[in-house]
Design a protein around this motif. Structure first.
Motif, PDB file in Angstrom:
ATOM      1  N   LEU A  20       0.986  -1.224  -0.115  1.00 21.46           N
ATOM      2  CA  LEU A  20       0.072   0.024  -0.007  1.00 21.46           C
ATOM      3  C   LEU A  20       0.728   1.336   0.043  1.00 21.46           C
ATOM      4  N   ALA A  21       1.956   1.067   0.140  1.00 21.50           N
ATOM      5  CA  ALA A  21       2.948   2.134   0.399  1.00 21.50           C
ATOM      6  C   ALA A  21       3.280   2.911  -0.959  1.00 21.50           C
ATOM      7  N   GLU A  22       2.963   2.149  -2.173  1.00 21.44           N
ATOM      8  CA  GLU A  22       3.253   2.668  -3.548  1.00 21.44           C
ATOM      9  C   GLU A  22       2.181   3.500  -3.938  1.00 21.44           C
ATOM     10  N   LEU A  27      -3.340   4.292  -6.984  1.00 22.52           N
ATOM     11  CA  LEU A  27      -3.965   4.605  -7.854  1.00 22.52           C
ATOM     12  C   LEU A  27      -4.750   3.464  -8.801  1.00 22.52           C
ATOM     13  N   ILE A  28      -4.171   2.470  -9.013  1.00 24.32           N
ATOM     14  CA  ILE A  28      -4.720   1.167  -9.509  1.00 24.32           C
ATOM     15  C   ILE A  28      -5.818   0.751  -8.787  1.00 24.32           C
ATOM     16  N   LEU A  29      -5.666   0.564  -7.273  1.00 23.63           N
ATOM     17  CA  LEU A  29      -6.545   0.048  -6.575  1.00 23.63           C
ATOM     18  C   LEU A  29      -7.945   0.923  -6.584  1.00 23.63           C
ATOM     19  N   ALA A  30      -7.721   2.299  -6.654  1.00 19.79           N
ATOM     20  CA  ALA A  30      -8.840   3.359  -6.721  1.00 19.79           C
ATOM     21  C   ALA A  30      -9.593   3.083  -8.222  1.00 19.79           C
ATOM     22  N   GLU A  83     -10.857  -6.134   3.125  1.00 22.93           N
ATOM     23  CA  GLU A  83     -10.231  -4.776   4.146  1.00 22.93           C
ATOM     24  C   GLU A  83     -10.103  -3.592   3.517  1.00 22.93           C
ATOM     25  N   LEU A  84      -9.448  -3.941   2.073  1.00 22.09           N
ATOM     26  CA  LEU A  84      -9.072  -2.861   1.298  1.00 22.09           C
ATOM     27  C   LEU A  84     -10.260  -2.201   0.416  1.00 22.09           C
ATOM     28  N   CYS A  88     -12.291   1.778  -0.309  1.00 21.76           N
ATOM     29  CA  CYS A  88     -12.998   2.510  -1.382  1.00 21.76           C
ATOM     30  C   CYS A  88     -14.356   3.131  -0.951  1.00 21.76           C
ATOM     31  N   SER A  89     -15.049   2.718  -0.127  1.00 25.49           N
ATOM     32  CA  SER A  89     -16.245   3.206   0.764  1.00 25.49           C
ATOM     33  C   SER A  89     -15.625   4.391   1.365  1.00 25.49           C
TER      34      SER A  89
END
Length: 96
Positions: A20-22, A27-30, A83-84, A88-89
């Motif tokens: 998660l530190a990158e 951005l991809i996760l979003a 959990e990730l 998003c929410s």
């Protein structure tokens, strides 16, 4: 309240924070928060290059953050770490 971790738990936690530190992975996760997307759709959504996106998706897949399915020549990714998905929410409700 004191929180105590054993060495195995610390390794897992550190690995998760490392993923998660990158900022690029965030951005991809979003881009994947609310829907499954192909690599090309992720590139279009984020403005990142295909090679860069693929590299980060591979790391996220190995860490158990995303999963991939193939359909013909396309690969579609989705977030599987529940959990990730909560992030998003949170992002949708946050006022910055």
């Amino acid at each position: 309240m004191e929180i105590v971790f054993n060495s195995g738990e610390l390794e897992v936690l550190a690995s998760r924070f490392k993923i998660l530190a990158e900022p690029t992975r965030l951005l991809i996760l979003a881009a994947l928060c609310n829907q499954e997307r192909s690599v090309q759709e992720i590139c279009n959504h984020t403005g990142l290059l295909q090679g860069n996106v693929s590299k980060h998706l591979r790391l996220m897949k190995d860490a158990g953050v995303v999963a991939c399915r193939r359909e013909g020549v396309w690969r579609y990714y989705r977030v599987i770490d529940t959990e990730l998905l909560a992030l998003c929410s949170y992002r949708q409700h946050a006022t910055i």
